[in-house]
Design an enzyme around this catalytic site. Sequence first.
Site, PDB file in Angstrom:
ATOM      1  N   CYS A   1      32.374  37.150  44.106  1.00 21.33           N
ATOM      2  CA  CYS A   1      31.272  35.935  44.816  1.00 21.33           C
ATOM      3  C   CYS A   1      31.932  34.836  45.199  1.00 21.33           C
ATOM      4  O   CYS A   1      31.592  33.606  45.940  1.00 21.33           O
ATOM      5  CB  CYS A   1      30.255  35.005  43.226  1.00 21.33           C
ATOM      6  SG  CYS A   1      30.095  36.470  42.921  1.00 21.33           S
TER       7      CYS A   1
ATOM      8  N   HIS B   1      28.071  25.538  42.939  1.00 28.87           N
ATOM      9  CA  HIS B   1      27.978  27.525  42.617  1.00 28.87           C
ATOM     10  C   HIS B   1      26.374  27.803  41.843  1.00 28.87           C
ATOM     11  O   HIS B   1      25.919  28.478  42.332  1.00 28.87           O
ATOM     12  CB  HIS B   1      29.116  27.407  41.733  1.00 28.87           C
ATOM     13  CG  HIS B   1      28.948  29.098  41.791  1.00 28.87           C
ATOM     14  ND1 HIS B   1      28.604  30.395  42.969  1.00 28.87           N
ATOM     15  CD2 HIS B   1      29.204  30.247  41.079  1.00 28.87           C
ATOM     16  CE1 HIS B   1      29.468  31.964  42.508  1.00 28.87           C
ATOM     17  NE2 HIS B   1      29.070  31.239  41.476  1.00 28.87           N
TER      18      HIS B   1
ATOM     19  N   HIS C   1      21.545  34.597  45.184  1.00 29.79           N
ATOM     20  CA  HIS C   1      23.382  34.325  44.734  1.00 29.79           C
ATOM     21  C   HIS C   1      23.096  35.501  45.822  1.00 29.79           C
ATOM     22  O   HIS C   1      23.857  36.897  45.796  1.00 29.79           O
ATOM     23  CB  HIS C   1      23.191  35.480  43.360  1.00 29.79           C
ATOM     24  CG  HIS C   1      25.056  34.724  43.055  1.00 29.79           C
ATOM     25  ND1 HIS C   1      26.036  34.685  44.317  1.00 29.79           N
ATOM     26  CD2 HIS C   1      25.735  34.796  42.178  1.00 29.79           C
ATOM     27  CE1 HIS C   1      27.011  34.670  44.141  1.00 29.79           C
ATOM     28  NE2 HIS C   1      27.842  34.452  43.121  1.00 29.79           N
TER      29      HIS C   1
END
Lengths: 385, 289
Positions: free
Chosen positions: A143, A276, A311
């Site tokens: 990620c 994040h 995400h």
Amino acid sequence: MVDGIVITGAGIVSAIGVGKDETLRSLLARRSGLPGGKVGLSDLQMKTILGIPGEETVARSSLLGILAVKEALQEAGISYTGTAVLVSGTTVGGMDITEEHYLEMLGGEHPELFRFHTCGSSTDRIAAYFGGFGSLTTTSTACSSAANSIIFGANLIRSGRFDVVVAGGSECLTRYHTAGFDSLMILDKEPCRPFDASRAGLNLGEGAGFIVLESSAHASSRGARVLGRLDGWGNACDAFHQTASSPDGEGAFLAMTKALEMAGLRPEDIDYINAHGTGTVNNDESESKAMTRLFGGCVPPVSSTKSFTGHTTSASGGIEAVICLLAMEYGFIPANLGWKEPSEGCIKPESEGRSKVFLQHVLCNSFAFGGNDSSLLISNARDYE
Amino acid sequence: MNRKVYIRAAAQISVQEPLCEDWMLDPKQLSGPFLHCIDPDYRQFFSPMQARRMGLMFKRAMVTSRKVLEASGVECPDAIITGTALGCIENTERFLDPLCRGGEETLSPTAFMQSTHNTVGSMVAIALGCHGYNCTYSQDGVSFESTLLDAVLQLECEGAGNVLAGAHDEITDNVARLMEATEPGGYPFSEGSVAMLLSAGESLPDALCEVSDVRILSRREAVEEAVAGYSAEYVMRNDVTFSLFGRCGSASGLAVYAAAEMIAAGRYSSVLVVNESGSNAGLVFLKKV
């Protein structure tokens, strides 16, 4: 060594829009793309837009990447890419093709489709669309891949090796990683609520975000419009657990600290943090801890735009860097949708967002499995007047 | 100050005899459709409990990494950078196969979380307790060149003193079959792990060699002109690399290891490793210290 890295182009595609304009409208109108997180174009629609034959096999991550790279290059006014570098971040690569044909391939039917499987092949296809780049590579740190692409690209320029690097990431939704995150029991079926007391996991999303990085000297010699400056970055490893973040947020703390140190800035100089902020119990608490350690009682405004896009995993660092550029250019702080109630151990995000603000310096966080934590420090092209 | 980049130590586990350079005297001739590594006895490196929790690729990465760290007297490097063409393909298959057969209820979360490409690089960091820079590259045949280039950048631009760079790939029966269909004919497909410890300084007399240049060329027509520009004493190309190590995503890393050891042994004063195995080309120019 080269001083000064500027951003002269940006391209974005996600569940809240294809291109910067649509993305900006969605952010300002607080229009979320969740919980689906899907880009509103089929593979065939993207091929039609891009003039790619419908029958050609192309990984969806490549198609999304081409859309974003094309927008970024157009904005930067760059048409020849033969001396530039492409650095893309992806983890899924061509998994959409592999998972669709896996059993057939094992049975001997079209096994050559396996060549689309790799992360590298996804980037190769993006580059080929533009007639090739002088050099290219692919980061794959889950990620934080796109953020690490941007860091690597910046160092390529800083070392004097190249003048122009297009860096970011691209990821499409696949059954593979949807089932994977589901098996870890960190998916929320409702729209995610980063930093909220009731948060129950993340929503996956897809898309791509790329920026054009240039040495400041190169950009000014060709009269390019500067969108922002990449003044600092930090990459650190949490070195705690394969998927969980440490309770003290060490990796996140180190990444943000390094970015500040490199830019020669103090914590109070930061006007906004694009977190994040995945919406998992663990990440948001660990990231909050890291922010509190660094900023003490004066944590700057924070929001997680994953509450809009979901995400987007390997693409998230690119997508969120472009969102930061939009926020700086248009003077707003994106909302942190879905936040209602403070959560013990978490910072209180900007749930409503803000308008008419001037953002001089922002941090953009991307953390990952394996504790691959990175933070980008992006500065406004203009100074506060 | 003119800081140069050096390879101080390198170690491999491959289809040749592992963790040594003895194989160079009489390299094994490779045959068959695909080959696994010759693994050392991992019981000398890991307790039974540790070993049970680790896949083979991670064991190889740990053993090669520890060997180069020990050889260089470095406990915790400033950066860990990893290249892998196919990533953790065994865990990927362990998750993908039941998924494609509709067995959603039998999916293993461990297989998923250990299937991302950065698994090896981050597990090495966890094992070493290393909070420094950490990145993983996956660009098919030039994943290692990407790794090496980033290592050089970390040493040149980010002030790192020591960088642990590695390339790790594994192969399974299924993947070997699929690869054969993609790129038919030629040397056997294979797997391999290689780790290197790189340092920067004005002079490092004990190093294996200097890393003079690393390039990735995406435009293949530019390769031969670039090769001619180096005036290397020995140019090591894919036919030699593949005949020694098989066709493996990390083959160029193994080639650079072999070239570094050849320079250290005094066989050549400079070697250019030319890697044209995929759509991109890698060039690594090594010189004697």
